[in-house]
Motif scaffolding. Structure first.
Motif, PDB file in Angstrom:
ATOM      1  N   SER A  45       1.148  -1.436  -0.297  1.00 42.00           N
ATOM      2  CA  SER A  45      -0.084  -0.205   0.025  1.00 42.00           C
ATOM      3  C   SER A  45       0.459   1.317   0.043  1.00 42.00           C
ATOM      4  O   SER A  45       0.371   2.325  -0.415  1.00 42.00           O
ATOM      5  CB  SER A  45      -1.179  -0.337   1.062  1.00 42.00           C
ATOM      6  N   LEU A  46       1.975   1.290   0.977  1.00 40.34           N
ATOM      7  CA  LEU A  46       2.848   2.281   0.472  1.00 40.34           C
ATOM      8  C   LEU A  46       3.662   2.874  -0.515  1.00 40.34           C
ATOM      9  O   LEU A  46       4.056   3.859  -0.354  1.00 40.34           O
ATOM     10  CB  LEU A  46       3.036   2.862   2.460  1.00 40.34           C
ATOM     11  N   LYS A  47       3.803   1.435  -0.517  1.00 44.08           N
ATOM     12  CA  LYS A  47       5.243   1.641  -1.431  1.00 44.08           C
ATOM     13  C   LYS A  47       6.250   2.235  -1.518  1.00 44.08           C
ATOM     14  O   LYS A  47       7.470   3.231  -1.297  1.00 44.08           O
ATOM     15  CB  LYS A  47       5.075   2.479  -2.715  1.00 44.08           C
ATOM     16  N   PRO A  48       7.710   2.229   0.556  1.00 43.51           N
ATOM     17  CA  PRO A  48       8.457   2.429   0.200  1.00 43.51           C
ATOM     18  C   PRO A  48       9.322   2.536  -0.847  1.00 43.51           C
ATOM     19  O   PRO A  48       9.371   1.651  -1.600  1.00 43.51           O
ATOM     20  CB  PRO A  48       8.531   1.824   1.939  1.00 43.51           C
ATOM     21  N   ASP A  49      10.336   3.294  -0.277  1.00 42.47           N
ATOM     22  CA  ASP A  49      12.196   3.016  -1.305  1.00 42.47           C
ATOM     23  C   ASP A  49      12.616   1.292  -0.739  1.00 42.47           C
ATOM     24  O   ASP A  49      13.043   0.669  -1.787  1.00 42.47           O
ATOM     25  CB  ASP A  49      12.833   3.996  -1.327  1.00 42.47           C
TER      26      ASP A  49
END
Length: 180
Positions: A45-49
């Motif tokens: 959901s957040l798609k962090p690096d």
């Protein structure tokens, strides 16, 4: 700004990791989870690096989370943070596509360095396991695991002997392990 997600089931460890990472102005912790199932959902959901994953978590371990992320969120780079330095864990982590593997006794500066290096497209492995990583990556079947990808080498050997109808006592003597 490097967006990082932290997944660890131990509150004090997770909070410590978040505090350490938050001291770096180029790192922003965007979320956390205390189990593998929530980690996959939140990371997708957040798609962090970068996702920092404990290897031992309830519901889904860090290796399974890394595998799921390779399929569901391939843009997220993963780092395993673990107290386990055994060849079997390292091999499974590499096969799961992790970009880094840090031991929990690593210094805070190494954690920040690992996040930066992985974010920049590189790999980062704790010094103590670098030889093992290099050896595993040099194997011809590195990307193509054998017939039992979830088993360690010893477990595969034992399973093979069981398939040959060997008795537990014979197997235990062969590997110098307890019969149980």
């Amino acid at each position: 700004m490097i967006r990082v997600f932290v997944a660890d089931d131990h509150n004090i460890v997770r909070e410590g990791l978040i505090m350490v990472l938050s001291t770096n102005k180029e790192i922003n912790v965007v979320g956390w989870a205390d189990n593998g199932k929530s980690a996959v959902e939140d990371i997708c959901s957040l798609k962090p690096d970068v996702a920092l994953l404990d290897i031992s978590m309830p519901e889904k371990n860090g290796i399974l989370v890394a595998r799921a992320l390779m399929e569901e969120a391939p843009c997220v780079r993963t780092i395993i943070l673990s107290m386990y330095s055994s060849r079997g864990y390292i091999h499974q982590a590499l096969l799961a596509g992790v970009s880094g593997y840090l031991l929990k006794h690593s210094a805070a500066s190494q954690l920040k360095e690992a996040v930066r290096e992985v974010h920049n497209g590189g790999q980062f492995f704790t010094t103590a396991i670098r030889d093992t990583v290099a050896e595993l990556q040099a194997q011809p079947d590195y990307k193509h695991p054998g017939p039992f990808p979830e088993l360690t080498t010893r477990e595969s050997q034992i399973l093979s002997l069981i398939a040959q109808r060997r008795y537990s006592k014979e197997i235990s003597h062969r590997f110098f392990i307890h019969i149980r």
